[in-house]
Design a protein around this motif. Structure first.
Motif, PDB file in Angstrom:
ATOM      1  N   THR A 116      27.526  15.251  34.474  1.00 34.42           N
ATOM      2  CA  THR A 116      27.831  14.222  35.451  1.00 34.42           C
ATOM      3  C   THR A 116      26.908  14.345  36.655  1.00 34.42           C
ATOM      4  N   GLN A 154      36.964  14.240  37.655  1.00 35.31           N
ATOM      5  CA  GLN A 154      36.424  14.259  36.294  1.00 35.31           C
ATOM      6  C   GLN A 154      36.649  15.609  35.620  1.00 35.31           C
ATOM      7  N   GLN A 197      27.893   8.850  32.407  1.00 32.49           N
ATOM      8  CA  GLN A 197      27.858   8.124  33.671  1.00 32.49           C
ATOM      9  C   GLN A 197      26.462   7.585  33.928  1.00 32.49           C
ATOM     10  N   SER A 238      28.296   3.184  37.230  1.00 31.88           N
ATOM     11  CA  SER A 238      29.565   3.364  36.517  1.00 31.88           C
ATOM     12  C   SER A 238      30.707   3.552  37.506  1.00 31.88           C
ATOM     13  N   GLN A 273      34.552   5.019  38.391  1.00 30.27           N
ATOM     14  CA  GLN A 273      35.290   6.216  37.993  1.00 30.27           C
ATOM     15  C   GLN A 273      36.199   5.919  36.806  1.00 30.27           C
ATOM     16  N   VAL A 277      34.165   6.150  33.658  1.00 27.73           N
ATOM     17  CA  VAL A 277      33.821   7.530  33.313  1.00 27.73           C
ATOM     18  C   VAL A 277      35.015   8.231  32.677  1.00 27.73           C
TER      19      VAL A 277
END
Length: 347
Positions: free
Chosen positions: A17, A34, A304, A308, A310, A313
């Motif tokens: 990420t 994440q 990502q 993008s 959240q 993702v």
């Protein structure tokens, strides 16, 4: 060395990420979330990219600091750097910071290192010569490994706090067979990037050179493979989500002579090696990637792109953990039942 077939070779599952976005505070909160969601889904690890002075492309020059915050919010998931530009670091200070994080995380740090080939424009700001980056990388690596091994330094000093096992969790990212062989000689893992263009000609030679050079019996070979993986309901939905960000890469592809101005989105996605569409389509394309399943000890999807959301993702992480990675042979080492963020049920 005999390679396993895709269905015989076990692998860990990670994700890569970036700190995209114009608001660093929100970007950092998103990255923490994440990792929390990925841990609940059973991911083995998460890897964070480093960006120096990048003018908005990435907002995280100090990944170890953010990983320290993540360590306090998670229990199992490994914490990787993908990658720290070693020639721009004081290797002894890096060893100290990494050692502290490794203690905070109870031994979960995976320390990925690179020579900075994608960051040449920032070397001058740090007072370094980009032409010397390979020599600086090797010199810094030797100093870093000596410190982590607890060897005496100048004045008979030693690393504090000690981190005697962290040296077994170092990784290199290289774009040449010489670099791959260097990682093998040092007993470190090899990280293969997203393989823009053709993984058969770009990456398979690196993996083969690395395996051929691995002769240390106490540290078996470790290859981590990053792939851009964007699952969606179908290919058209995935392409719609990616189109604006793919166009950001078009000028570079044109400069490198890989496409002409008449190329369409499909050609761009193919050249950038983006696996996208329905999960079944992605499983099929990943199985036919010549540098992935026959080699990967650690499969690290990039989930990502620059714009993008959240929510996108987190949805991609869930699809990879539930639909894609198990179909490729991944078995989670742990999985927490939890209620996910923003109304999403995980577990």
């Amino acid at each position: 060395m005999t390679l396993h077939t895709p269905h015989e070779r076990p692998f860990k599952l990670g994700f890569l990420t970036h700190a995209f976005g114009s608001d660093p505070r929100q970007s950092y909160r998103d990255l923490i979330e994440q990792f929390e969601v990925a841990e609940a889904l059973g991911f083995d690890g998460g890897w964070i990219a480093q960006h120096h002075l990048s003018g908005g492309f990435g907002q995280l020059p100090s990944p170890l600091l953010l990983l320290s915050a993540i360590a306090e919010r998670t229990r199992h998931i490994e914490l990787g750097t993908g990658v720290i530009v070693l020639p721009l670091e004081d290797s002894l200070r890096l060893a100290e910071d990494a050692a502290v994080l490794d203690h905070l995380s109870t031994g979960r740090l995976q320390l990925g290192l690179g020579s900075g080939g994608a960051n040449l424009n920032v070397f001058a700001a740090f007072g370094h010569d980009p032409e010397q980056r390979q020599a600086d990388f090797q010199q810094g690596l030797q100093r870093l490994q000596r410190a982590l091994a607890g060897e005496p330094l100048a004045g008979n000093a030693r690393l504090q706090p000690p981190a005697p096992t962290l040296g077994e969790r170092l990784w290199h990212s290289h774009g040449s067979t010489a670099g791959a062989e260097l990682a093998a000689r040092h007993g470190n893992g090899l990280l293969l990037g997203t393989a823009t263009h053709d993984p058969l000609t770009v990456q398979k030679p690196l993996a083969d050179a690395y395996l051929a050079a691995c002769q240390r019996q106490d540290r078996p070979p470790r290859i981590g493979v990053v792939r851009a993986v964007f699952p969606a309901a179908d290919r058209s939905t995935a392409q719609a989500e990616l189109a604006a960000d793919i166009e950001l890469h078009v000028p570079r592809l044109i400069r490198e002579g890989l496409i002409d101005e008449a190329a369409d989105l499909q050609q761009h996605l193919r050249l950038l090696n983006v696996h996208h569409g329905h999960p079944e389509e992605i499983v099929h394309s990943l199985r036919h990637d010549p540098s992935l399943l026959p080699y990967a000890d650690y499969f690290i999807p990039l989930v990502q792109s620059e714009s993008s959301t959240q929510a996108q993702v987190l949805r991609r992480l869930e699809s990879i953990a539930r639909d894609i990675a198990p179909a490729l042979g991944w078995i989670p080492a742990h999985s927490d039942k939890a209620t996910g963020h923003r109304g999403q049920v995980l577990g």
